[in-house]
Design a protein around this motif. Structure first.
Motif, mmCIF file in Angstrom:
data_model
loop_
_atom_site.group_PDB
_atom_site.id
_atom_site.type_symbol
_atom_site.label_atom_id
_atom_site.label_comp_id
_atom_site.label_asym_id
_atom_site.label_seq_id
_atom_site.Cartn_x
_atom_site.Cartn_y
_atom_site.Cartn_z
ATOM 1 N N VAL B 227 5.145 36.720 38.958
ATOM 2 C CA VAL B 227 5.095 36.988 40.179
ATOM 3 C C VAL B 227 3.964 37.614 40.539
ATOM 4 O O VAL B 227 3.569 38.701 39.887
ATOM 5 N N THR B 247 3.985 35.336 47.911
ATOM 6 C CA THR B 247 4.835 34.897 47.013
ATOM 7 C C THR B 247 6.090 35.494 47.226
ATOM 8 O O THR B 247 7.160 34.778 46.828
ATOM 9 N N ALA B 263 11.411 39.072 37.550
ATOM 10 C CA ALA B 263 9.911 38.851 38.044
ATOM 11 C C ALA B 263 8.861 39.595 37.074
ATOM 12 O O ALA B 263 9.131 40.968 36.786
#
Lengths: 474, 474
Positions: B227, B247, B263
């Motif tokens: 991420v 994102t 993440a």
């Protein structure tokens, strides 16, 4: 010819770049390098041969600033605000250590350094001769024996930060006498080079600084000083020398800002002051792990390199950064420099290897003797097992991945042999001069006693570590 | 009862603080912990006993994000500007590696991790099942097998940064099918937990992201996503989803911003976006050495900890940070956090041990099974030799110096035994499941071939490393 390491990958650190020789041989004659170059051009007849296939062979690493005694107190103080680290963390414990404790710590730290490929150490300590004789001499390491010169009366913790510490001229004079005795004692010693160690400008009176500067100039001796270590030093220098005074200015006034000066740390110096240090042809030692762990600051290693100053690295002391693993220090120096500059190119692997070898040699004034593999220089040489799982695989084409892998990957277990002046002081990852197990056992017994005796003082000092221990986090 | 480690210093990571038990015993029954507590309360009759005097015994470490195949290419790319690292450094070499090369690299990297005390790995790779069967299964490690899902057509390097990559739905679908097959194949496997690995939001089409989100929700499966890795991803997301898109916003839109999300990285996310990730009860993995070395950035590990998010560390891949020594990663995480915050208290030792054990377990959704030493949990346990010269001495009073010494001092050579599900997979510092020497030999042969075949491409890419090699610095 006594010994040759044959068919090895040489990083000579001499000539172009890192002076890499792919299929090389290095041979020793007594304490010196008798041959270094391509294997096929070697025609000597050494008594002993080491197959250097799978080994990277390079100059021994130089740890240019260490207080190794504190290895006994590894873990005593870290994760504290900078101002508390010494006063409330390490101090209450370390003042219970006696001379034998300090020797036991130095032995352990010296072993740790050797096992990570260090052949030369600048040891900075009071009564440093004890450590030379009890730790470095039996282990066979090369040492710059720097006698700490400090004249502060022991009541300074009771004084305000802006009130000048009291000095005891006798204490300072005795330290200077010890330093002078070392110069006599070791004048012909091939492995020991003394140096003056006026601890910091807030800890030594002006007349003593001037005396040191004069003698250093007269005799061509080096002077190692902790420079611009932080707020407390800054305030003391102002209190003593006037509101406009600074450490670097006073160094200049007393005659110490010269090419004989080895300036350690400098993280509290301004950019202009750092430039002044470099312009004076002084030399610099940065201790990234130590200053990172204790102050949360990245020392100006890259800045001094960019200024063209001779620049080296040091591991300082175990409490805080953890210890004297110099291979790890190369990696830490690079990582901290990259993130500090927000630039992954700020401190490349080749630079780390240079700083750890030729840089250290120049800073310690020993570059005629060590730092590169060249014929006639001292046989201070280390071999690293390129098949160790911490850095394998390495390839030699189209470039040598051993270079980055030594810096970013290798754990100290990859260090196989360490030679100092031609003597094998580490053989297959084992120190030869002292029994490692006994050293650890003695260190533990002594550490247990020191910490036990220090427990009340440590608790009374009341650092955040006391809470952590009470909460089961320590 | 199969085995007991007796009279050891336990860091259980359960209960108050680190759950330290000074004179403890831990016993295994099959794959599980049958007893953990004070030695004097243990009345079992284990078949085998290990004397734990001088050992620190703790939960196995969890490396929560790794691409271990790249260990074959250790040293291929580092010291480059971030944008060049993949395109001009690693890419030209790695595209010459075939599936067998990747397996050889994974074996070496898996060994490296085990020897540093790692018992559980999140392996992130395409065709990850090959690595599970060829590397992790023979070594006996626990693995979260995360199948990379990527649908980008291979011409993306020819496209501008703001021109959306083309997607190949078949490529993406095949990757999803491989992931699904893993869930079937390993549904009853005690050591393997599959997860979805949509690589990054610029590399997977929206419909496929939605499918993954839906299936993850339906079946209670985890989704690992890189991420907010940097500018290129940011521009791609804007090009595809609109100028205001990010994102984190798209993750939310497609249903992935949930407690099923792991993440990774997040260094290019804004503070608000990081808060949104934490508020969604998603989990975080930071890779300090990797992002430090490649981007010159300190990942937001401390920030996610302060937000209360489950937070873990990962070693990412060998090229750049150097390798998979997780003990070293704990130290690097602390050092970088301290200097980034200009605060030596920012990331204390106890925090590093938590993040490396319970943090990893929570992030990987395995905290019912691993992360602490508790009765009924898996016997994933490591022992560390407290007399190893890299961390000795340690004392137990007035506080446990083993805690800071494990984080700041210990080199991986201090790790003695590693148990996974009760099996001793590392014994006295040696892996048991594969022949380490053969693994290194094979890796070197394969690396030499890959680098040789890649040489022209690497030179044509023209990174700064080419100049360094030509100048003898590499």
């Amino acid at each position: 010819m006594d010994r040759a390491i044959e068919n090895t990958t040489l990083l000579t650190l001499a000539g172009e770049g890192l002076g890499i020789v792919d299929d090389g041989t290095i041979a020793f004659d007594g304490a010196d390098i008798a041959y270094v170059g391509p294997a096929h051009e070697f025609d000597g007849a050494p008594e002993r041969r080491i197959d250097g296939t799978d080994l990277v062979t390079m100059p021994g690493l130089v740890d240019a600033h260490r207080h190794t005694s504190h290895t006994l107190l590894r873990g005593a103080a870290q994760d504290l605000p900078e101002i508390e680290w010494m006063t409330d963390g390490l101090g209450p414990v370390s003042r219970h250590a006696d001379v034998e404790d300090r020797i036991a710590g130095a032995r352990l730290g010296a072993i740790e350094g050797l096992l990570s490929g260090v052949t030369t150490v600048c040891e900075y300590a009071g009564e440093v001769g004890d450590l030379v004789e009890s730790a470095y001499r039996p282990l066979g390491a090369r040492v710059v024996a720097t006698e700490t010169i400090n004249a502060v009366v022991d009541d300074r913790e009771e004084r305000g930060a802006r009130e000048p510490y009291a000095f005891d001229p006798e204490k300072g004079g005795a330290a200077l006498d010890r330093a002078e005795a070392l110069f006599d004692q070791y004048q012909d010693d091939p492995l020991v080079t003394p140096a003056y160690g006026p601890q910091a400008l807030d800890m030594v009176p002006r007349d003593l600084l001037e005396t040191v500067a004069e003698r250093a100039g007269d005799h061509g001796r080096d002077v190692h000083v902790h420079v611009a270590q932080g707020r407390r030093e800054r305030l003391q220098v102002q209190a003593r020398y006037g509101e406009d005074a600074s450490t670097v200015g006073v160094l200049d006034d007393v005659g110490l800002l010269s090419d004989r000066l080895v300036a350690v740390h400098c993280h509290d110096a301004t950019t202009a002051e750092r430039a002044r240090i470099a312009d004076a042809d002084a030399r610099f030692v940065g201790c990234p792990s130590s200053i990172g762990a204790i102050d949360g600051v990245v020392p100006p290693v890259v800045e001094f390199l960019e200024r063209g100053a001779p620049t080296a690295l040091g591991t300082d002391q175990a409490p805080g950064p953890g210890g004297h693993d110099f291979l790890r220090e190369l990696r830490t120096a690079a990582m901290l420099a990259k993130t500090d500059a927000a630039d992954p190119t700020a401190f490349p692997a080749w630079r780390a290897l240079e700083v750890g070898t030729t840089g250290g040699a120049r800073v310690l004034g020993l570059d005629d003797l060590i730092g590169t593999l060249e014929e006639g220089k001292a046989a201070d040489v280390i071999t690293i097992d390129a098949t160790h799982s911490s850095l394998a695989p390495t390839v030699q084409a189209p470039f040598h991945t051993a270079v980055p892998n030594l810096v970013y990957s290798a754990s100290r277990g990859a260090v196989r042999d360490v030679f100092v002046a031609g003597e094998r002081v580490v053989e297959d990852g084992e120190v030869q001069g002292l029994d490692g197990e006994s050293v650890v056992d003695e260190a533990r017994e002594r550490a247990e006693r020191v910490f036990r005796e220090a427990a009340d003082d440590w608790r009374a000092a009341g650092s955040e570590l006391v809470d952590a221990a009470d909460d089961g986090r320590l």
